[in-house]
Design a protein around this motif. Sequence first.
Motif, short mmCIF file in Angstrom:
data_model
loop_
_atom_site.label_atom_id
_atom_site.label_comp_id
_atom_site.label_asym_id
_atom_site.label_seq_id
_atom_site.Cartn_x
_atom_site.Cartn_y
_atom_site.Cartn_z
N VAL A 109 0.83 -1.20 0.00
CA VAL A 109 0.00 0.00 0.00
C VAL A 109 0.87 1.25 0.00
CG1 VAL A 109 -1.69 1.32 1.34
CG2 VAL A 109 -1.95 -1.15 1.10
N ASN A 110 1.90 1.24 0.80
CA ASN A 110 2.83 2.37 0.85
C ASN A 110 3.40 2.66 -0.54
OD1 ASN A 110 4.97 4.14 1.36
ND2 ASN A 110 5.64 3.07 3.20
N PHE A 111 3.86 1.62 -1.21
CA PHE A 111 4.47 1.78 -2.52
C PHE A 111 3.47 2.33 -3.54
CE2 PHE A 111 5.74 -0.05 -6.68
CZ PHE A 111 6.99 0.54 -6.79
N VAL A 112 2.26 1.77 -3.57
CA VAL A 112 1.25 2.20 -4.54
C VAL A 112 0.84 3.64 -4.30
CG1 VAL A 112 -1.13 1.83 -5.31
CG2 VAL A 112 0.38 -0.14 -4.95
N VAL A 113 0.62 3.99 -3.04
CA VAL A 113 0.20 5.36 -2.72
C VAL A 113 1.32 6.35 -3.01
CG1 VAL A 113 -0.49 6.89 -0.83
CG2 VAL A 113 -1.49 4.61 -1.01
N ALA A 114 2.56 6.00 -2.68
CA ALA A 114 3.68 6.90 -2.93
C ALA A 114 3.83 7.19 -4.42
CB ALA A 114 4.97 6.31 -2.37
N ALA A 169 -0.65 3.55 3.87
CA ALA A 169 -1.22 4.65 3.08
C ALA A 169 -0.78 5.99 3.65
CB ALA A 169 -2.74 4.54 3.07
N GLY A 170 -0.75 6.08 4.98
CA GLY A 170 -0.33 7.32 5.61
C GLY A 170 1.12 7.65 5.31
N GLN A 171 1.98 6.63 5.36
CA GLN A 171 3.39 6.85 5.01
C GLN A 171 3.54 7.30 3.57
OE1 GLN A 171 5.28 3.12 5.92
NE2 GLN A 171 5.82 3.76 7.99
N GLY A 172 2.84 6.61 2.67
CA GLY A 172 2.95 6.94 1.26
C GLY A 172 2.52 8.36 0.94
N LEU A 173 1.48 8.84 1.63
CA LEU A 173 0.99 10.19 1.40
C LEU A 173 1.86 11.25 2.08
CD1 LEU A 173 -2.87 9.71 1.88
CD2 LEU A 173 -1.70 10.31 -0.25
N ALA A 174 2.42 10.92 3.23
CA ALA A 174 3.04 11.95 4.07
C ALA A 174 4.50 12.23 3.76
CB ALA A 174 2.88 11.56 5.54
N PHE A 175 5.29 11.22 3.43
CA PHE A 175 6.73 11.42 3.38
C PHE A 175 7.18 12.42 2.32
CE2 PHE A 175 7.56 7.50 5.92
CZ PHE A 175 8.41 8.09 6.84
N GLY A 176 6.64 12.33 1.12
CA GLY A 176 7.01 13.27 0.07
C GLY A 176 6.69 14.72 0.45
#
Length: 466
Positions: A326-331, A383-390
């Motif tokens: 999920v992290n990868f897809v969202v990022a 999902a939160g990581q993918g959205l937040a880090f960038g």
Amino acid sequence: MTTTPVAATPTTRAAVPVPAPARAGGILAIILVGYFMVILDNSIVITGLPHIRTELGLTSGGLAWVQDAYLLTFGGLLLLGARAGDILGRRRMFVTGLVVFSLASVVVGLAPTGGWLIGARAVQGLGAAVLAPSTLALLTASFPEGPARTRATSAYGAVAGIGASVGLVAGGLLADLVSWRAGFLVNLPIGVVMLVAGLRVLPETPRTPGRFDVPGALLATLGPTALVYGFVRAGEAGWADAGTLAPLAGGVALLGALVAVERRAAQPVMPLTLFASRERAGAYLARLLFIGAMMGFFLFTSQYLQDDRGFSALAAGVAYFPMTVVNFVVALAVPRLQRRTSGPALLVAGLAFAVVGTGWLGLVDAGTSYAAGIALPMMLIGAGQGLAFGPLTASGIAGVEPSLAGAASGVVNSVHQLGGALGMSLVLALTGTYAAAMTAGAVLLLAALVAAVLLVLPSARRSSGA
């Protein structure tokens, strides 16, 4: 991430030429792999900790220092590493950091005792402190403001989030099938390939005459180290113990001295003007709290799965797979999402997902199934990581003058590592059960969300004229 065309050097210096698309792809690949190595070693050790404890006879406090020794030297010396890139050239510092990091990784992998392991982890953190800020500064210097910068920083942010998850899976796989040592020894061949490629492809940036702020760098390392020692001690002896209170008070005093020194320093490693922007200050605070909660989540979830649920190290690593996907897809979707909304809005959404996911994990008990009670909230955290880090990375260097780009990248990465050490140690000191640890993590994430809503979001809207 910045408002001017990009060279992370003073405006009086010539900017680094924008590379051709093919060369830009090679530069970005080297930058991302270098940063991935650094982030990976934050987490690859976690799923192997039970094996390390058994083989080297470490106590719980010793295990904590296996991680904290790396995070503290990494985070504390990042500011000096960033300054070294400005003064000596960022490609030169990238190569130097890569060599130190790779050789220290070999010593970690061959460590005969816990003391050797912890000491080598500290040296590994030193190498990372030189390598990591060079990656972001090279990215800033190589990609102009606009779509190219957005794509590059989104990929950079994705590496920060995904690297931790991949490290857990790889660490578990290697610990069960080969040895926990293999995860560190593999850094040597990768480092050699990266060294050859970096010398051929990476551009050197113009040097900036200046001085090294050694007092500032030492205070930035010693202050958090004292606080972490106090937190670890509190978990063993209680908050009223003199051995707890003294380092906590000392840590606060050292951080106060850091601010005083940086105010007077001619060329500070941590220019206080970076904190004048509410957006940047909010991004630093949100990142500190977010990473603290995430490191606690990774550490305690891995131990919970192995100690309470009976998972092997490999199974515990694989258990993170739903979150990683999920992290990868969202990022990957973040650049497209940013064409419809702002990065800070995505940051707020990501932190909200992470709060819900971590709070959900705080409800687990002996009867909770993995699929419904652990995997699903992990997916929300992913999902939160993918959205937040960038967006966190972008807001952390937003509007920075070219002459301060290296220092700004150092602060972003320093906050990332020190947040992990401080947050993990604080959660360890405050909690006794997995559910309590996750609840404490949710509180940290809620505080990060408040910081993003009150500081980052309104500042970004004003700067865009919205």
